[in-house]
Design an enzyme around this catalytic site. Structure first.
Site, short mmCIF file in Angstrom:
data_model
loop_
_atom_site.label_atom_id
_atom_site.label_comp_id
_atom_site.label_asym_id
_atom_site.label_seq_id
_atom_site.Cartn_x
_atom_site.Cartn_y
_atom_site.Cartn_z
N HIS A 198 0.83 -1.20 0.00
CA HIS A 198 0.00 0.00 0.00
C HIS A 198 0.87 1.25 0.00
CE1 HIS A 198 -4.36 -1.03 0.68
NE2 HIS A 198 -3.80 -2.22 0.70
N ARG B 193 2.41 1.78 -3.46
CA ARG B 193 1.42 2.21 -4.45
C ARG B 193 1.07 3.68 -4.27
NH1 ARG B 193 -3.25 -1.27 -3.88
NH2 ARG B 193 -3.94 0.21 -2.32
#
Length: 192
Positions: free
Chosen positions: A68, A71
């Site tokens: 996460h 990204r």
């Protein structure tokens, strides 16, 4: 999602209507909900704050958190609020920022694990969401589409998650369901 869809979250539309301030993004596991929520928040020109509810409990969770973070990239201030999510939202909310909360179902799990009352915490979160000065994007799992779980704890969690999603959806100005990476707007009611 087209870039224009993300920009619409932060600007008045062609009719001059107010901008949506609160967005709930729902979806199943690996549906693309977090990526969609991040893309919507990324379009904001002001400060970007990511409130994480997950705690690193094992290697797999550490890998998910790392993925996460990669990204999202730079430009985000990350805060951890595994239990006191409404307080974190209130403390860091400002007119010039967007706050992304990921995710509500992990927060519910944390509350249950630490034997904290879920209903008052959710009411507090909804009040904080309604009173927010900045933009807030909340991610939550839709866990009610599958089979009925075989054990009582899992059924209790599924039922709580469904009720919590309903409460947050009622408080949010926009609700989007993401399925197979495709967003479907369920509700859109900009502030007047």
């Amino acid at each position: 999602m087209a870039a224009s869809d993300a920009r619409a979250f932060h600007r008045a539309d062609s009719a001059g209507q107010a901008v949506t301030r609160s967005l709930l993004v729902l979806g199943g596991a690996r549906s693309g909900k977090s990526a969609y929520a991040e893309s919507r928040a990324q379009a904001h020109a002001g400060e970007k704050i990511y409130i994480a509810t997950a705690e690193i409990t094992d290697a797999e969770m550490a890998e998910r958190i790392r993925h996460h973070r990669e990204r999202r990239g730079g430009g985000w201030r990350t805060l951890e609020a595994p239990l006191d999510l409404p307080e974190a939202l209130r403390q860091h909310d400002a007119a010039n920022c967007v706050i992304l909360i990921d995710c509500v179902t992990v927060w519910i799990n944390n509350l249950m694990f630490h034997e904290r009352a879920v209903d008052p915490a959710v009411a507090d979160l909804c009040a904080a969401l309604k009173g927010a000065k900045g933009h807030v994007v909340i991610v939550s799992n839709e866990v009610g589409f599958g089979i009925v779980p075989e054990n009582a704890l899992a059924r209790r969690f599924r039922d709580l998650a469904g009720r919590v999603n309903q409460a947050i959806a009622a408080a949010a100005e926009e609700v989007v369901l993401v399925v197979a990476g495709l967003p479907l707007t369920m509700k859109k009611s900009p502030r007047g």
